[in-house]
Design an enzyme around this catalytic site. Structure first.
Site, PDB file in Angstrom:
ATOM      1  N   GLN A 147      -9.506  25.493 -18.497  1.00  0.00           N
ATOM      2  CA  GLN A 147      -9.857  25.127 -19.872  1.00  0.00           C
ATOM      3  C   GLN A 147      -9.956  23.608 -19.979  1.00  0.00           C
ATOM      4  O   GLN A 147      -9.071  22.892 -19.511  1.00  0.00           O
ATOM      5  CB  GLN A 147      -8.811  25.633 -20.867  1.00  0.00           C
ATOM      6  CG  GLN A 147      -9.263  25.394 -22.311  1.00  0.00           C
ATOM      7  CD  GLN A 147      -8.222  25.760 -23.349  1.00  0.00           C
ATOM      8  OE1 GLN A 147      -7.138  25.189 -23.369  1.00  0.00           O
ATOM      9  NE2 GLN A 147      -8.541  26.700 -24.224  1.00  0.00           N
ATOM     10  N   TYR A 169      -8.895  20.966 -31.981  1.00  0.00           N
ATOM     11  CA  TYR A 169      -9.158  19.835 -31.069  1.00  0.00           C
ATOM     12  C   TYR A 169     -10.601  19.359 -31.275  1.00  0.00           C
ATOM     13  O   TYR A 169     -11.342  19.938 -32.086  1.00  0.00           O
ATOM     14  CB  TYR A 169      -8.851  20.247 -29.622  1.00  0.00           C
ATOM     15  CG  TYR A 169      -7.374  20.549 -29.460  1.00  0.00           C
ATOM     16  CD1 TYR A 169      -6.435  19.508 -29.421  1.00  0.00           C
ATOM     17  CD2 TYR A 169      -6.894  21.851 -29.434  1.00  0.00           C
ATOM     18  CE1 TYR A 169      -5.070  19.777 -29.343  1.00  0.00           C
ATOM     19  CE2 TYR A 169      -5.543  22.131 -29.359  1.00  0.00           C
ATOM     20  CZ  TYR A 169      -4.637  21.084 -29.314  1.00  0.00           C
ATOM     21  OH  TYR A 169      -3.290  21.349 -29.253  1.00  0.00           O
ATOM     22  N   CYS A 217       8.498  39.710 -24.648  1.00  0.00           N
ATOM     23  CA  CYS A 217       8.444  38.447 -25.400  1.00  0.00           C
ATOM     24  C   CYS A 217       8.722  38.708 -26.877  1.00  0.00           C
ATOM     25  O   CYS A 217       8.167  39.642 -27.466  1.00  0.00           O
ATOM     26  CB  CYS A 217       7.047  37.841 -25.232  1.00  0.00           C
ATOM     27  SG  CYS A 217       6.667  36.494 -26.361  1.00  0.00           S
ATOM     28  N   CYS A 226       9.311  33.718 -30.038  1.00  0.00           N
ATOM     29  CA  CYS A 226      10.195  32.746 -30.704  1.00  0.00           C
ATOM     30  C   CYS A 226       9.632  31.326 -30.626  1.00  0.00           C
ATOM     31  O   CYS A 226      10.088  30.428 -31.322  1.00  0.00           O
ATOM     32  CB  CYS A 226      11.588  32.784 -30.078  1.00  0.00           C
ATOM     33  SG  CYS A 226      11.602  32.210 -28.364  1.00  0.00           S
TER      34      CYS A 226
HETATM   35  C1  LIG Z   1       3.470  27.076 -24.635  1.00  0.00           C
HETATM   36  C2  LIG Z   1       2.074  27.317 -25.130  1.00  0.00           C
HETATM   37  C3  LIG Z   1       1.024  26.517 -24.682  1.00  0.00           C
HETATM   38  C4  LIG Z   1      -0.269  26.756 -25.122  1.00  0.00           C
HETATM   39  N1  LIG Z   1      -1.288  25.993 -24.624  1.00  0.00           N
HETATM   40  C5  LIG Z   1      -2.573  26.286 -24.963  1.00  0.00           C
HETATM   41  C6  LIG Z   1      -3.657  25.597 -24.359  1.00  0.00           C
HETATM   42  O1  LIG Z   1      -3.485  24.734 -23.501  1.00  0.00           O
HETATM   43  N2  LIG Z   1      -4.904  25.930 -24.770  1.00  0.00           N
HETATM   44  C7  LIG Z   1      -5.152  26.920 -25.699  1.00  0.00           C
HETATM   45  O2  LIG Z   1      -6.300  27.203 -26.016  1.00  0.00           O
HETATM   46  N3  LIG Z   1      -4.139  27.596 -26.261  1.00  0.00           N
HETATM   47  C8  LIG Z   1      -2.879  27.317 -25.904  1.00  0.00           C
HETATM   48  N4  LIG Z   1      -1.852  28.063 -26.435  1.00  0.00           N
HETATM   49  C9  LIG Z   1      -2.192  29.202 -27.331  1.00  0.00           C
HETATM   50  C10 LIG Z   1      -2.361  30.495 -26.535  1.00  0.00           C
HETATM   51  O3  LIG Z   1      -3.402  30.432 -25.590  1.00  0.00           O
HETATM   52  C11 LIG Z   1      -2.634  31.696 -27.466  1.00  0.00           C
HETATM   53  O4  LIG Z   1      -3.860  31.470 -28.140  1.00  0.00           O
HETATM   54  C12 LIG Z   1      -1.511  31.932 -28.469  1.00  0.00           C
HETATM   55  O5  LIG Z   1      -0.241  31.670 -27.897  1.00  0.00           O
HETATM   56  C13 LIG Z   1      -1.499  33.349 -29.013  1.00  0.00           C
HETATM   57  O6  LIG Z   1      -1.357  34.296 -27.966  1.00  0.00           O
HETATM   58  P1  LIG Z   1       0.060  35.034 -27.627  1.00  0.00           P
HETATM   59  O7  LIG Z   1       0.513  35.692 -28.908  1.00  0.00           O
HETATM   60  O8  LIG Z   1      -0.272  36.029 -26.572  1.00  0.00           O
HETATM   61  O9  LIG Z   1       1.017  33.994 -27.206  1.00  0.00           O
HETATM   62  C14 LIG Z   1      -0.541  27.812 -26.036  1.00  0.00           C
HETATM   63  C15 LIG Z   1       0.525  28.601 -26.495  1.00  0.00           C
HETATM   64  C16 LIG Z   1       1.810  28.381 -26.039  1.00  0.00           C
HETATM   65  C17 LIG Z   1       2.926  29.265 -26.525  1.00  0.00           C
END
Ligand SMILES: Cc1cc2nc3c(=O)[nH]c(=O)nc-3n(C[C@H](O)[C@H](O)[C@H](O)COP(=O)(O)O)c2cc1C
Length: 358
Positions: free
Chosen positions: A99, A169, A340, A343
């Site tokens: 990315q 962004y 998960c 949190c």
């Molecule tokens: C620790 C952390 C780092 C993340 N870094 C990015 C990132 O670099 N780029 C991005 O598009 N989303 C980033 N996200 C968002 C995730 O890609 C995702 O869209 C979001 O956590 C929802 O998905 P989930 O419920 O499965 O966690 C990040 C999320 C977390 C928790």
């Protein structure tokens, strides 16, 4: 189960319908070089039987850096370090994508060399930045930086890139009428607000091999007054498809939004897939392979989303931080839900990790 059925993405085949969505690792040195702990993290992911693995956001220009420990891809000098990472995926069947991002106004001033850029000089109350409105020359510089970054990822051995056009962004700032108040060729209506991304995609297509995957993570909605609406997101997605986009991942929200991208405390199935409706509408209208991200936790809900045709792929972030081997456990029927608890303590600037396992 449809979740474990393969899907063609251009000339590649995803071995199943799961995506590890981009996750900032906070494990690079000050120049954005991935180091030893970064390699350990990706070694585990490469063994997880994940259809598509997407790295955390890597900045394409030094003033596009948002977070400490964030990786970079702004210089040819970084290619050898990235080759060490892609080497881990040589024997894995996962499609491996980087990315790439420019932070725009969403950058921490400490640790960013500046100047802080944005489509318009709209201050950011979360990052506490007052950006400068970019000139057309600076816009061309950013377009060029994204195209060069994509070329570097190909040279380093990645199968494709994902443009970060979500979460507020820089590229997402351009798409959003809230942050883009320009009246030149790069603002004024949705087509012009999308133009920077269209030019980046067209430029990348001229640089890379034809099988290289060009994907984007897009907001289905900004969830902020005056921000991107679903209809505008659909219009942008159509323009990106026409420019040559191969794959799209639908998310939502920006740092200043009330409803964020990474929602906390997903305790039951009703809270899962919180951008699913946006993915469905965009997939229906645009018709390219679509991934849905945001709060997917149970296999039953994932299956239902895929079967209903709301998405072709399901992306997970936090569940893979806690359980990089989640899919192996799903497949063996060991578990039917990620453990998960959302949190958000995994946002650890000393290295992404599940707080409950440390
Ligand atoms: C620790 C952390 C780092 C993340 N870094 C990015 C990132 O670099 N780029 C991005 O598009 N989303 C980033 N996200 C968002 C995730 O890609 C995702 O869209 C979001 O956590 C929802 O998905 P989930 O419920 O499965 O966690 C990040 C999320 C977390 C928790």
């Amino acid at each position: 189960m449809i979740s474990f059925k393969p899907l063609s993405v251009k000339k590649f085949q995803a071995m199943n319908r799961f995506v590890r969505s981009a996750t900032c690792e906070y494990l690079a040195d000050n120049d954005g070089r991935p180091g030893k702990r970064f390699l350990e993290l990706y070694k585990e992911l490469s063994r997880g039987n994940i259809g598509i693995v997407i790295t955390g956001f890597a900045y394409v220009m030094p003033n596009g850096k948002s977070a400490p420990g964030q990786t970079g891809i702004y210089s040819d000098d970084l290619i050898p370090s990235w080759k060490e990472v892609t080497k881990l995926f040589r024997d894995s069947n996962s499609i491996f994508i980087m990315q790439i991002v420019h932070g725009g106004r969403q950058v921490r001033p400490k640790g960013n060399p500046g100047p802080i850029w944005a489509p318009s000089a709209v201050p950011d109350s979360k990052y506490k930045t007052q950006p400068l409105e970019m000139t057309e020359t600076q816009i061309k510089e950013v377009i060029d930086a994204f195209i060069k970054a994509a070329g570097r990822t190909e040279e380093a051995g990645f199968n494709g890139i994902q443009l970060h056009v979500a979460h507020g962004y820089l590229l997402s700032q351009f798409l959003s009428p809230y942050t883009n108040r320009r009246t030149d060729d790069y603002g004024g209506d949705q087509e012009k607000r999308t133009r920077i991304v269209v030019e980046i995609i067209k430029g990348i297509k001229q640089t890379v091999n034809e099988k290289f995957i060009i994907s984007a993570k897009l907001n289905g909605e900004d969830f902020i007054e005056g921000g991107l609406t679903l209809n505008q997101a659909i219009e942008s997605a159509k323009l990106l498809k026409d420019a040559g986009l191969d794959l799209i991942e639908i998310s939502g929200g920006m740092a200043e939004s009330k409803l964020g991208s990474v929602r906390k405390d997903i305790a039951n199935i009703d809270q899962e897939g919180y951008f699913r409706d946006h993915a469905r509408e965009i997939r229906k209208e645009v018709g390219i392979p679509t991934a849905s991200v945001g709060g997917y936790r149970t296999l039953e809900f994932i299956e239902q989303t895929l079967r209903s045709g709301d998405a072709d792929l399901i992306s997970l972030c936090r569940p893979f931080i806690r359980e990089p081997d989640l899919l192996l456990k799903f497949k063996e029927n060991e578990i039917d839900k990620a453990s998960c608890i959302s949190c958000n303590k995994c946002f650890n600037l000393r290295g992404v990790s599940c707080w409950h396992l440390v």
